[in-house]
Design a protein around this motif. Structure first.
Motif, short mmCIF file in Angstrom:
data_model
loop_
_atom_site.label_atom_id
_atom_site.label_comp_id
_atom_site.label_asym_id
_atom_site.label_seq_id
_atom_site.Cartn_x
_atom_site.Cartn_y
_atom_site.Cartn_z
N GLN A 1 0.84 -1.18 0.00
CA GLN A 1 0.00 0.00 0.00
C GLN A 1 0.88 1.24 0.00
O GLN A 1 1.97 1.27 0.59
CB GLN A 1 -0.91 0.03 1.24
N CYS A 2 0.40 2.25 -0.70
CA CYS A 2 1.11 3.52 -0.77
C CYS A 2 0.60 4.44 0.35
O CYS A 2 -0.61 4.61 0.53
CB CYS A 2 0.88 4.20 -2.11
N PHE A 3 1.53 5.01 1.08
CA PHE A 3 1.21 6.03 2.08
C PHE A 3 1.88 7.34 1.65
O PHE A 3 3.08 7.35 1.31
CB PHE A 3 1.72 5.61 3.46
N TRP A 4 1.10 8.40 1.67
CA TRP A 4 1.65 9.72 1.32
C TRP A 4 1.39 10.65 2.48
O TRP A 4 0.27 10.74 3.03
CB TRP A 4 0.99 10.26 0.06
N ALA A 5 2.42 11.39 2.88
CA ALA A 5 2.30 12.33 4.00
C ALA A 5 2.73 13.73 3.56
O ALA A 5 3.72 13.91 2.83
CB ALA A 5 3.16 11.88 5.17
N GLY A 6 1.95 14.74 4.02
CA GLY A 6 2.33 16.11 3.72
C GLY A 6 3.44 16.58 4.67
O GLY A 6 3.84 15.87 5.59
N ASN A 7 3.95 17.75 4.45
CA ASN A 7 4.96 18.34 5.34
C ASN A 7 4.71 19.84 5.44
O ASN A 7 3.65 20.34 5.02
CB ASN A 7 6.36 18.01 4.85
N PHE A 8 5.69 20.57 5.91
CA PHE A 8 5.47 22.00 6.15
C PHE A 8 5.35 22.76 4.84
O PHE A 8 4.91 23.91 4.84
CB PHE A 8 6.61 22.58 7.01
N ARG A 9 5.71 22.14 3.69
CA ARG A 9 5.59 22.81 2.39
C ARG A 9 4.26 22.52 1.69
O ARG A 9 3.95 23.18 0.71
CB ARG A 9 6.75 22.40 1.48
N THR A 10 3.53 21.53 2.15
CA THR A 10 2.28 21.14 1.48
C THR A 10 1.10 21.82 2.16
O THR A 10 1.21 22.30 3.31
CB THR A 10 2.09 19.61 1.55
N PRO A 11 -0.04 21.89 1.48
CA PRO A 11 -1.20 22.58 2.07
C PRO A 11 -1.64 21.93 3.39
O PRO A 11 -1.56 20.73 3.57
CB PRO A 11 -2.27 22.42 1.00
N ARG A 12 -2.13 22.79 4.29
CA ARG A 12 -2.69 22.34 5.55
C ARG A 12 -4.22 22.45 5.45
O ARG A 12 -4.74 23.47 5.04
CB ARG A 12 -2.16 23.17 6.71
N LEU A 13 -4.89 21.42 5.91
CA LEU A 13 -6.35 21.37 5.77
C LEU A 13 -6.98 20.97 7.10
O LEU A 13 -6.33 20.34 7.96
CB LEU A 13 -6.75 20.35 4.70
N ASN A 14 -8.30 21.33 7.26
CA ASN A 14 -9.01 20.81 8.43
C ASN A 14 -9.32 19.32 8.22
O ASN A 14 -9.07 18.77 7.15
CB ASN A 14 -10.27 21.63 8.72
N TYR A 15 -9.87 18.68 9.23
CA TYR A 15 -10.02 17.23 9.19
C TYR A 15 -10.88 16.77 8.01
O TYR A 15 -10.48 15.87 7.25
CB TYR A 15 -10.63 16.74 10.51
N MET A 16 -12.05 17.38 7.80
CA MET A 16 -12.95 16.93 6.74
C MET A 16 -12.36 17.19 5.36
O MET A 16 -12.50 16.36 4.45
CB MET A 16 -14.30 17.64 6.87
N ALA A 17 -11.66 18.31 5.20
CA ALA A 17 -11.04 18.59 3.89
C ALA A 17 -9.91 17.61 3.61
O ALA A 17 -9.73 17.16 2.47
CB ALA A 17 -10.53 20.03 3.87
N ALA A 18 -9.13 17.28 4.65
CA ALA A 18 -8.05 16.31 4.47
C ALA A 18 -8.61 14.93 4.11
O ALA A 18 -8.08 14.21 3.25
CB ALA A 18 -7.21 16.24 5.74
N LYS A 19 -9.70 14.57 4.78
CA LYS A 19 -10.34 13.27 4.49
C LYS A 19 -10.81 13.22 3.04
O LYS A 19 -10.62 12.23 2.33
CB LYS A 19 -11.50 13.07 5.45
N GLN A 20 -11.45 14.29 2.56
CA GLN A 20 -11.93 14.34 1.18
C GLN A 20 -10.79 14.32 0.17
O GLN A 20 -10.91 13.74 -0.91
CB GLN A 20 -12.79 15.58 0.99
N ALA A 21 -9.65 14.93 0.52
CA ALA A 21 -8.49 14.94 -0.39
C ALA A 21 -7.97 13.52 -0.60
O ALA A 21 -7.61 13.13 -1.73
CB ALA A 21 -7.40 15.84 0.17
#
Length: 545
Positions: free
Chosen positions: A419-439
């Motif tokens: 399985q592929c796991f992708w994680a954001g960092n300080f350079r990627t957009p920050r989102l609230n919980y529901m927006a992150a889930k939808q992304a």
């Protein structure tokens, strides 16, 4: 002319036995010449006498074709009997069947024996089977020369072939024989309205006559007349059985007969025939279509074919699959008279037709796998090397970046258990919980679901390589938005025994969970769902969760 006297040179021929026959040479030449003339005259006289007698008999035989009383009614109703008739049970059930029987389709007396006359409605037996018979008592000995038959006057029912039996005492019955000694089968009707006449090659002297239907259209319905004359009107021959036996079933399967004249005269040599009828070969049996007919001496047997059960006359299908799955290793399918075993994908049917053997898919072309093929019982798995995951086809190997080009930067991907796991960092957009889930859902995945320690360890190590020290908190796929303290993962499954909450008493307002990493370890922390953080997506290698 003086009476002729016996020459002295000849012995007496009548009255007393001559003690000596003198040879012709002892007589005079005149006497011998006279004897030769007398012999020639005697031979001619004998021949002429026999010819005239034969001609007279043939003429009288042709004239012996009178109806004997079925159509005219001179044969009474109680002289017409049968093995059964269609509604004979009504007599036993009703006191007055003519008024009590609730006729819906047929009258109470449908098929009765007294309707077997040419001008009647027709006799019909209770059962449509070989062995039923119609019997006529002529009242006294008659010379029977032939028969006339008809079918039903109303329905398209008629007998297409039949046999004849006759008897002088209603106990011992003989089946009329053909010229070769076999039981003769008479041609019947080809429709229900055209009379068919059959004349006998040899008139028979008898009192009782039976008709035995052999084949019919739809149902055996019969109307008859018997042709013949009084017993003294012609010379009739009777085929008398050499052995006596009462016929109870209406089927004569073995007949032994002797040909003897009914009128006076010297007795001829006995002509005895014995023949067993092969009901199976002549299709005179009543076996089920799903049974096998076997001829036996004087009879036959019906045996249901494999896959059927019954008495041979009636056979029903056996559902082999109902018992122990028919012995099949996997799927059993019942068919009429048989069953079939089949196997699912990844198996092949054994030579015994029952068991299912595993197919080693990897043995052929590596199972189609681009990477490693591993055979399992009934299936196989493909696996990819480091940095690669399985494609949606389950065979090819791809990088996570190739599969999910919408998630950047591509070096933020990690692979765990295909399985592929992708994680954001300080350079990627920050989102609230529901927006992150939808992304994550837009990429065909969910927020990361950490259901065991191994997944926790993988993510902790992966985050150290991509986020550095500046980013410590990430949204994961766990919340209690539906019910307070009833945490559910994004796939709808409840929180199990494994958890790493920092606090044992989560605040009721903080309904969403983050992964909080420190230098030494990472724990779970509950935060307000409206806060904005980077997030971790969990993506199936083939695009599924």
């Amino acid at each position: 002319m003086p009476p002729r006297t016996r020459p002295a040179c000849l012995p007496k021929l009548r009255g007393q036995q001559a003690t000596e026959r003198l040879p012709y040479q002892r007589c005079s030449s005149t006497t011998r010449r006279h004897l030769r003339q007398v012999n020639r005259m005697d031979h001619r006289w004998v021949c002429l006498t026999l010819f005239l007698a034969l001609l007279a008999g043939m003429t009288r035989g042709q004239e012996c074709q009178d109806p004997l009383g079925m159509e005219s009614g001179s044969i009474p109703d109680d002289s017409i009997t049968a093995s059964s008739w269609f509604n004979d049970w009504v007599y036993d059930f009703y006191d007055d069947p003519a008024t009590e029987y609730p006729a819906e389709f047929y009258s109470w007396d449908f098929g009765a024996t007294w309707y077997a006359r040419l001008n009647g409605d027709g006799w019909a037996p209770t059962y449509s089977r070989v062995g039923e018979w119609l019997q006529v008592d002529l009242g006294e000995m008659k010379n029977v020369k032939g028969t006339i038959t008809l079918g039903s006057p109303d329905d398209n029912f008629y007998v297409t072939s039949y046999k004849l039996q006759y008897s002088t005492d209603e106990t011992t019955w003989t089946t009329y024989a053909d010229t070769d000694g076999s039981e003769k089968v008479f041609p019947g009707n080809t429709d229900r309205t055209t009379p068919v006449t059959n004349l006998l090659d040899n008139p028979i002297g008898t009192r009782y006559v039976r008709f035995l239907p052999q084949t019919w259209r739809d149902y055996p319905v019969l109307r008859v007349e018997i042709l013949g004359c009084a017993a003294g009107d012609t010379v009739a021959t009777t085929l008398a059985p050499t052995t006596t036996a009462a016929l109870t079933t209406g089927r004569a399967t073995s007949v032994a007969t002797t040909l003897a004249p009914t009128s006076g005269g010297p007795t001829t040599d006995a002509l005895t025939t014995a023949r067993d009828v092969d009901e199976c070969a002549e299709e005179a049996d009543n076996c089920s279509p799903q049974a096998t007919c076997s001829d036996t001496p004087d009879s036959f047997t019906c045996t249901c074919n494999p896959g059927y059960t019954g008495n041979g006359v009636t056979c029903t299908d056996v559902d082999e699959c109902a018992s122990n799955n028919g012995g099949c290793g996997q799927t059993c399918t019942n068919n009429a008279g048989s069953f079939v075993c089949s196997c699912g994908t990844g198996y092949i049917l054994n030579a015994d037709g029952l068991a299912c053997d595993d197919v080693d898919e990897c043995a052929s072309n590596n199972g189609g796998c681009e990477g490693t093929c591993t055979n399992n019982v009934g299936s196989f798995d493909c696996a990819c090397g480091a940095g690669l995951v399985l494609n949606a086809d389950g065979l090819a190997c791809d990088t996570c970046a190739d599969l999910y080009p919408g998630l950047q930067p591509s070096h933020n991907f990690g692979i765990y258990q295909n399985q592929c796991f992708w994680a954001g960092n300080f350079r990627t957009p920050r989102l609230n919980y529901m927006a992150a889930k939808q992304a994550c859902q837009a990429q065909g995945g969910t927020l990361a679901m950490i259901k065991d320690e191994a997944t926790q360890t993988f993510l902790s190590n992966h985050l150290k390589t991509i986020s550095g020290r500046r980013q410590r908190r990430f949204w994961i796929g766990l919340d209690d938005l539906n019910a307070e303290k009833a945490f559910l993962w994004n796939d709808g499954t409840p929180l199990g025994e494994y958890d790493l909450f920092r606090s044992s008493a989560p605040h009721r307002i903080r309904d969403c969970v983050t992964l909080y990493k420190t230098r030494r370890m990472a724990r779970w922390d509950i935060k307000n769902c409206d806060f904005r953080y980077p997030y971790i997506c969990q993506l199936g290698g083939n695009g599924s969760k």
